[in-house]
Design a protein around this motif. Structure first.
Motif, PDB file in Angstrom:
ATOM      1  N   ILE A 157       0.507   6.009   2.879  1.00 39.36           N
ATOM      2  CA  ILE A 157       1.507   5.201   2.166  1.00 39.36           C
ATOM      3  C   ILE A 157       0.909   4.604   0.895  1.00 39.36           C
ATOM      4  O   ILE A 157       1.573   4.529  -0.152  1.00 39.36           O
ATOM      5  CB  ILE A 157       2.051   4.089   3.090  1.00 39.36           C
ATOM      6  CG1 ILE A 157       2.798   4.722   4.269  1.00 39.36           C
ATOM      7  CG2 ILE A 157       2.979   3.155   2.323  1.00 39.36           C
ATOM      8  CD1 ILE A 157       3.301   3.716   5.282  1.00 39.36           C
ATOM      9  N   LEU A 165       0.903   7.282  -1.676  1.00 38.28           N
ATOM     10  CA  LEU A 165       2.264   7.477  -2.192  1.00 38.28           C
ATOM     11  C   LEU A 165       2.628   6.388  -3.201  1.00 38.28           C
ATOM     12  O   LEU A 165       3.237   6.663  -4.250  1.00 38.28           O
ATOM     13  CB  LEU A 165       3.266   7.471  -1.033  1.00 38.28           C
ATOM     14  CG  LEU A 165       3.270   8.709  -0.129  1.00 38.28           C
ATOM     15  CD1 LEU A 165       4.198   8.473   1.059  1.00 38.28           C
ATOM     16  CD2 LEU A 165       3.706   9.943  -0.908  1.00 38.28           C
ATOM     17  N   GLY A 214       3.807  -2.218   2.329  1.00 40.91           N
ATOM     18  CA  GLY A 214       3.878  -1.538   3.620  1.00 40.91           C
ATOM     19  C   GLY A 214       2.533  -1.019   4.074  1.00 40.91           C
ATOM     20  O   GLY A 214       2.182  -1.119   5.261  1.00 40.91           O
ATOM     21  N   SER A 215       1.744  -0.459   3.158  1.00 41.84           N
ATOM     22  CA  SER A 215       0.427   0.066   3.536  1.00 41.84           C
ATOM     23  C   SER A 215      -0.498  -1.047   4.011  1.00 41.84           C
ATOM     24  O   SER A 215      -1.233  -0.886   4.985  1.00 41.84           O
ATOM     25  CB  SER A 215      -0.207   0.807   2.356  1.00 41.84           C
ATOM     26  OG  SER A 215      -0.526  -0.075   1.292  1.00 41.84           O
ATOM     27  N   LEU A 243       5.918  -0.012  -1.223  1.00 46.20           N
ATOM     28  CA  LEU A 243       4.978   0.913  -0.585  1.00 46.20           C
ATOM     29  C   LEU A 243       3.593   0.285  -0.448  1.00 46.20           C
ATOM     30  O   LEU A 243       2.936   0.431   0.593  1.00 46.20           O
ATOM     31  CB  LEU A 243       4.904   2.212  -1.384  1.00 46.20           C
ATOM     32  CG  LEU A 243       6.143   3.113  -1.326  1.00 46.20           C
ATOM     33  CD1 LEU A 243       6.019   4.268  -2.308  1.00 46.20           C
ATOM     34  CD2 LEU A 243       6.347   3.648   0.097  1.00 46.20           C
TER      35      LEU A 243
END
Length: 290
Positions: free
Chosen positions: A239, A242, A267-268, A264
């Motif tokens: 992630i 990305l 989230g990671s 993102l």
């Protein structure tokens, strides 16, 4: 008297649910190989006379008033066993009692768990065979040791050490997975002996769709039981990559940092921190065992 291995008593535990077609011959075969062993059949709510047939064959029978699951039957048998070494087998005729001698011989070498690893041609069907190969590869990566058969129900264990992890075992299927990973995590010695599993007598209790979904959860259970960070860290890294790729693309085209990149990246970080917390929780679970 019970069968003795290096002055250690041996108990054989067979979880059984509606195994009237095979239970008598299975118990008789075990008794022929080990005349003095303690044989415990845990009748998991059968309605076909499994319990009475097992008693007639000379086994000690413990009956669940209703079906609690294969794992619950294993736990009941482990608590009731008086032997210092416990042999777990299926009651459907798949496992050959002659192979017990080979597993016990490995226990004499100082191992804490010896598993009968089913060889090619022993799987019930191609789908289950492929699934087991995947589980074995995943478990081998997680543990750093070669896992030859993660889901085999034919195994010999040190009774006292096995009971340390009863609280971890599920009541349904996949007790072999949980117990194997728990032994690895605790630093106990686990080894494998190649066996051939015959076609079961009677109808399988595994349902393709219902139990297939449960077996998918084994993948996550492997990770959470052994090293959660090995599951969470790669996901967090993917992630993060990305997020960096999206940030680079948007900056190149419009010179701006977008909300998607922020989401993102966040989230990671969150997933990585969840992995760290899970790792600590897992360590505490094993630290608290007796």
């Amino acid at each position: 008297m019970k069968e003795v291995l290096n002055n250690h008593l041996i108990s054989v535990v067979l979880p059984a649910k509606n195994e009237s077609l095979a239970i008598e011959s299975t118990v008789a075969s075990i008794r022929a190989e080990f005349p003095n062993a303690e044989i415990i059949v845990v009748d998991d709510g059968s309605n076909d006379g499994t319990a009475s047939l097992a008693i007639n064959a000379g086994a000690k029978v413990i009956t669940h008033p209703y079906s609690k699951g294969n794992g619950a039957a294993i736990k009941t048998g482990a608590r009731a066993a008086t032997g210092e070494t416990i042999v777990f087998m299926d009651a459907d005729g798949q496992h050959n009692p002659v192979d017990i001698h080979r597993l016990l011989k490995q226990m004499e070498q100082g191992h804490d768990m010896v598993v009968g690893a089913r060889q090619k041609g022993s799987q019930a069907n191609m789908g289950r065979g492929l699934a087991n190969k995947f589980y074995n590869k995943l478990a081998s990566w997680m543990t750093g040791h070669q896992v030859q058969d993660l889901t085999s129900g034919f195994r010999v264990v040190d009774a006292m050490k096995f009971r340390e992890f009863l609280y971890l075992l599920p009541n349904g299927f996949s007790y072999p997975t949980t117990s194997t990973m728990a032994f690895f995590r605790a630093g106990y010695s686990v080894t494998y002996i190649p066996i051939h599993a015959a076609k079961r007598i009677g109808k399988s209790h595994i349902r393709l769709w219902k139990d297939g979904a449960r077996f998918l959860l084994i993948i996550f259970k492997i990770g959470t039981l052994f090293s959660p960070l090995k599951i969470f860290a790669p996901i967090a890294l993917i992630i993060f990559m990305l997020a960096s790729g999206w940030y680079g693309w948007t900056w190149f085209h419009s010179e701006r940092f977008t909300n998607m990149s922020a989401l993102l990246y966040t989230g990671s970080v969150v997933i990585f921190l969840m992995g760290l917390i899970s790792e600590q929780i897992t360590a505490l679970m094993y630290q608290g065992r007796k």
